[in-house]
Design an enzyme around this catalytic site. Structure first.
Site, mmCIF file in Angstrom:
data_model
loop_
_atom_site.group_PDB
_atom_site.id
_atom_site.type_symbol
_atom_site.label_atom_id
_atom_site.label_comp_id
_atom_site.label_asym_id
_atom_site.label_seq_id
_atom_site.Cartn_x
_atom_site.Cartn_y
_atom_site.Cartn_z
ATOM 1 N N LYS A 79 0.887 -1.233 -0.088
ATOM 2 C CA LYS A 79 0.162 0.151 -0.100
ATOM 3 C C LYS A 79 0.942 1.193 -0.013
ATOM 4 O O LYS A 79 1.965 1.175 0.629
ATOM 5 C CB LYS A 79 -1.002 -0.138 1.206
ATOM 6 C CG LYS A 79 -1.947 1.043 1.417
ATOM 7 C CD LYS A 79 -2.896 0.965 2.347
ATOM 8 C CE LYS A 79 -3.773 2.096 2.684
ATOM 9 N NZ LYS A 79 -4.739 1.945 3.737
ATOM 10 N N SER A 154 -9.856 1.919 2.991
ATOM 11 C CA SER A 154 -8.955 2.724 1.903
ATOM 12 C C SER A 154 -7.943 1.690 1.218
ATOM 13 O O SER A 154 -7.308 2.214 0.132
ATOM 14 C CB SER A 154 -8.277 3.605 2.888
ATOM 15 O OG SER A 154 -7.143 3.213 3.720
ATOM 16 N N SER A 178 -9.873 -0.453 7.148
ATOM 17 C CA SER A 178 -9.192 -0.531 5.830
ATOM 18 C C SER A 178 -8.547 -1.449 5.174
ATOM 19 O O SER A 178 -8.289 -1.529 3.943
ATOM 20 C CB SER A 178 -8.213 0.851 5.616
ATOM 21 O OG SER A 178 -9.003 2.156 5.451
HETATM 22 N N1 GLN Z 1 -13.186 4.303 6.246
HETATM 23 C C1 GLN Z 1 -12.569 4.691 7.527
HETATM 24 C C2 GLN Z 1 -12.071 6.147 7.414
HETATM 25 O O1 GLN Z 1 -12.475 6.779 6.313
HETATM 26 C C3 GLN Z 1 -11.370 3.675 7.976
HETATM 27 C C4 GLN Z 1 -10.124 4.133 7.041
HETATM 28 C C5 GLN Z 1 -8.936 3.298 7.562
HETATM 29 O O2 GLN Z 1 -9.015 2.379 8.030
HETATM 30 N N2 GLN Z 1 -8.034 3.621 6.825
HETATM 31 O O3 GLN Z 1 -11.569 6.641 8.390
#
Ligand code: GLN
Length: 479
Positions: A79, A154, A178
């Site tokens: 990532k 994400s 994410s």
């Molecule tokens: N969807 C969550 C957010 O927008 C989690 C994102 C993540 O785990 N990086 O913060």
């Protein structure tokens, strides 16, 4: 079926026996990348030359049976939030679009030390803020199962890369879901380890008390293999735990007979897609028939999880992202700028996307004098209550099972204009980050060809139990 479709475990056995080379395997992944990237766009940066170089080196080690690492010759995607020395690391943001880290994140270094072959850096929501990989300055990633739909986020690029065979394994990060939610949306396995299990050194911070890196794979065994490698204490991260790392592969195969599994009633209410509920309950039924003891539990503070998470995460983000000022890193606005303050303003205005700005403003607000007690401090107290819910429940059960996402993978654009709708998708995942607990998403079937994920949650540093149950379920489902 091509080489890149096989599991890391199978490929390692084949390479060990000399039946294939890492160069063969890597070429197969690179060919898949060429076929798939036009539509899927899982990557921000591809590193084909480096991959072939690393593969050739891995083959040398196989040949001489010298320093053969535990991932020797296996193609892995990273990532783009994890620093890679000399390889551009953007966080899917314009503000870091020209950032070349001078060092490797510890998780990345451990992969390289074990002989992994890095094929590229995967797409994500900017600074890991989002649930769909649409908030990327490099454009969205598409779901390999249905390119009209989001891959989740994400870490959508990492999930998609593993689902397509563009990589055999991938590393993602999970601050509020994410890893687990994109794994669920793309039909692969993804795990968020306990907070402190994996070093955060070189993981570009979003919300430091919640961020955790973890594995993506197509099988639970591969997930355990990758977790073995990235886990463990790191003197460079004071929040990493100095606990021994058990061999997670040893934990597999113990079955579920006699295990107590809790189903939290607050997770099976209105708002959960009926078809998703059915798939999760089918999975629970399968485990019960195998001898697991399924009991109802209560996690009473669940209704506060989303608001608590979005207060704490944005507060930490506003502080972490203050460092991007056009001086130290990456992009700087140029043109006719009269003073430093204006340079900061112009840089941040042009460098950050809409969602990142929204969160910086929210976080700055909840930390400001007069609002701090009402929002940030209160959220911290509720965080403790949420954690206590889990601690109490996990005293009586071995693990907890829930859905990963309340809905199926949605269409690109469907929730982009409505941040609240997007935030609500995280309802089943954020609590585990608030509580710091390990949780996995393992595929549990399809609805109209769209994958559904099963979430298995364990006690702190009991990744073994999570993997044991996930593996048992995966084997039962295969029949
Ligand atoms: N969807 C969550 C957010 O927008 C989690 C994102 C993540 O785990 N990086 O913060």
């Amino acid at each position: 079926m091509e080489l890149c479709d096989l599991s890391a475990t199978e490929l390692l056995n084949m390479m060990r026996r000399g039946e294939v080379t890492s160069v063969d395997v890597t070429r197969s992944a690179l060919k898949r990348i060429e076929e798939k990237e036009k539509t899927i766009r899982a990557f921000i940066t591809l590193t084909p030359e480096l991959a072939l170089e690393l593969a050739a080196e891995a083959d040398q080690r196989w040949q001489h049976q010298e320093k053969v690492g535990r991932l020797n010759g296996v193609p892995v995607a990273i990532k783009d939030v994890l620093c890679t020395k000399g390889i551009r690391t953007t966080c899917a943001s314009r503000i870091l679009s020209n950032y070349n880290p001078p060092y490797n994140a510890t998780a990345v270094q451990r992969l390289l030390d074990e002989g992994a072959v890095i094929v590229g850096k995967t797409n994500m929501d900017e600074f890991a803020m989002g649930s769909s990989t649409e908030n990327s300055a490099f454009g969205p990633t598409r779901n390999p199962v249905d390119p009209e739909r989001v891959p989740g986020g994400s870490s959508g690029g990492s999930a998609a890369a593993v689902a397509t065979g563009e990589a055999v394994l991938a590393v993602g990060t999970d601050t509020g879901g994410s890893i687990r939610q994109p794994a669920a949306f793309c039909g692969v396995v993804g795990m968020k380890p306990t907070y402190g299990r994996v070093s955060r050194y070189g993981l570009i911070a979003y919300a430091s008390s919640l961020d955790q890196a973890g594995p993506f794979a197509r099988t639970v065994e591969d997930c355990a293999l990758l977790l073995n490698i990235i886990s463990g204490h790191d003197p460079k991260d004071s929040t990493s735990a100095s606990l021994p790392v058990p061999d997670y592969i040893q934990a597999l195969g113990k079955g579920v007979k006699g295990l107590k599994i809790g189903l939290p009633k607050e997770y099976f209410i209105k708002g959960l897609d009926e078809a998703v509920r059915e798939k999760v309950m089918d999975a629970v039924g399968l485990l019960a028939r195998e001898g697991a003891d399924v009991v109802d539990i209560s996690l009473p503070h669940t209704p506060y999880a989303i608001s608590t998470y979005y207060l704490i995460a944005t507060a930490e983000a506003s502080s972490n992202l203050a460092r991007y000022d056009g001086v130290k890193y990456g992009y700087r606005a140029d043109g006719d700028i009269e003073d430093t303050i204006h340079m900061y303003e112009e840089t941040r205005y042009a460098g950050f996307g809409k969602e990142v700005k929204r969160r910086i403003m929210l976080g700055t607000y909840v930390l400001s004098a007069g609002y701090y007690e009402a929002y940030y401090l209160k959220a911290q107290k509720v965080r403790t209550l949420i954690k206590e819910d889990f601690d109490r429940a996990l005293e009586t059960v071995d693990c907890i099972i829930t859905p990963v996402s309340p809905c199926l993978p949605f269409r690109i654009g469907e929730k982009l204009g409505d941040p609240l709708q997007m935030y609500l998708v995280d309802v089943y995942t954020v609590s585990l980050n608030l509580a710091g607990l390990p949780a996995i998403s393992v595929p549990c079937g399809d609805v109209d060809s769209l994958p559904v994920g099963l979430q298995i949650i364990g006690k702190a540093f009991d990744e073994q139990m999570v993997l044991q149950v996930a593996y048992a379920y995966e084997q039962l489902r295969k029949g």
